[in-house]
Design an enzyme around this catalytic site. Sequence first.
Site, mmCIF file in Angstrom:
data_model
loop_
_atom_site.group_PDB
_atom_site.id
_atom_site.type_symbol
_atom_site.label_atom_id
_atom_site.label_comp_id
_atom_site.label_asym_id
_atom_site.label_seq_id
_atom_site.Cartn_x
_atom_site.Cartn_y
_atom_site.Cartn_z
ATOM 1 N N ALA A 154 58.240 -12.476 16.351
ATOM 2 C CA ALA A 154 57.726 -12.582 17.720
ATOM 3 C C ALA A 154 58.086 -11.337 18.523
ATOM 4 C CB ALA A 154 58.280 -13.835 18.392
ATOM 5 N N TYR A 155 59.284 -10.834 18.330
ATOM 6 C CA TYR A 155 59.707 -9.606 19.006
ATOM 7 C C TYR A 155 58.803 -8.444 18.614
ATOM 8 C CZ TYR A 155 62.490 -5.399 19.826
ATOM 9 O OH TYR A 155 62.913 -4.153 20.204
#
Length: 250
Positions: A154-155
């Site tokens: 997600a980062y």
Amino acid sequence: MGELTGKTALVTGASRGIGRAVAERLAADGALVAVNYARDETAAKETVAAIEAAGGRAFAVRAELGADGAIGDLLAGLDAHGVTTLDVLVNNAGIGAPVPIEDVTPDLYDRVFAVNTRALFFLTRSLLPRIPDHGRIVNITTGATRIAFPEGIAYAMSKGAVDTFTLALAKHLGPRGITVNNVAPGIVDTDVNADWLRGNAEAEAYAASRAALGRVGRPDDIAAAVAFLASGDGRWVTGTTVDATGGSEL
């Protein structure tokens, strides 16, 4: 006379780590630096004090980017210090999410994108009227947009969106001579990585082995890349990413 003498810069997330190193470097190059921080006022004041002790100029501005009202708080902080023109914007503030897809909750996903992508987008939009022709925008992304990073998916996605934003904004602002670029760090020795990296010889050796240059990155390595893009020497570089990973995973 430094390269940025007479200029004003804003560095978000500048109370520690890479952000602090960038703030200190831009101040050393002559800029008046707005040191943005989210919560740690003590750390922000320490950054300002370090800059002033070295002969530079800086002030702290509190705004927890990603939270409601944060952009208004930051603009008000700039106004309170008489900053109506911003020559250099460094979008550094961000949060990590060191978990694989199975462990990414909707709340975590939304929080990562709120800080790393949405806040950066709308803060930049809000500041555009203050950035003069031939200004500089530098976004701190990550080498994880080039290197597969499933343990922080997600980062990496949030920073991939920033890469696309940079490309489009560089084209949009090109007629004004404003450059927009990314700097992409790899593994850097900051307090964010302290728990697993510092004091652990095996972890440090592993991290160093991933870089072609054979060591772990330092905050000042990233600050040097930002300083180049913020300087006059970076005038013909826009819409691109400076890979500051030390050649990780080449």
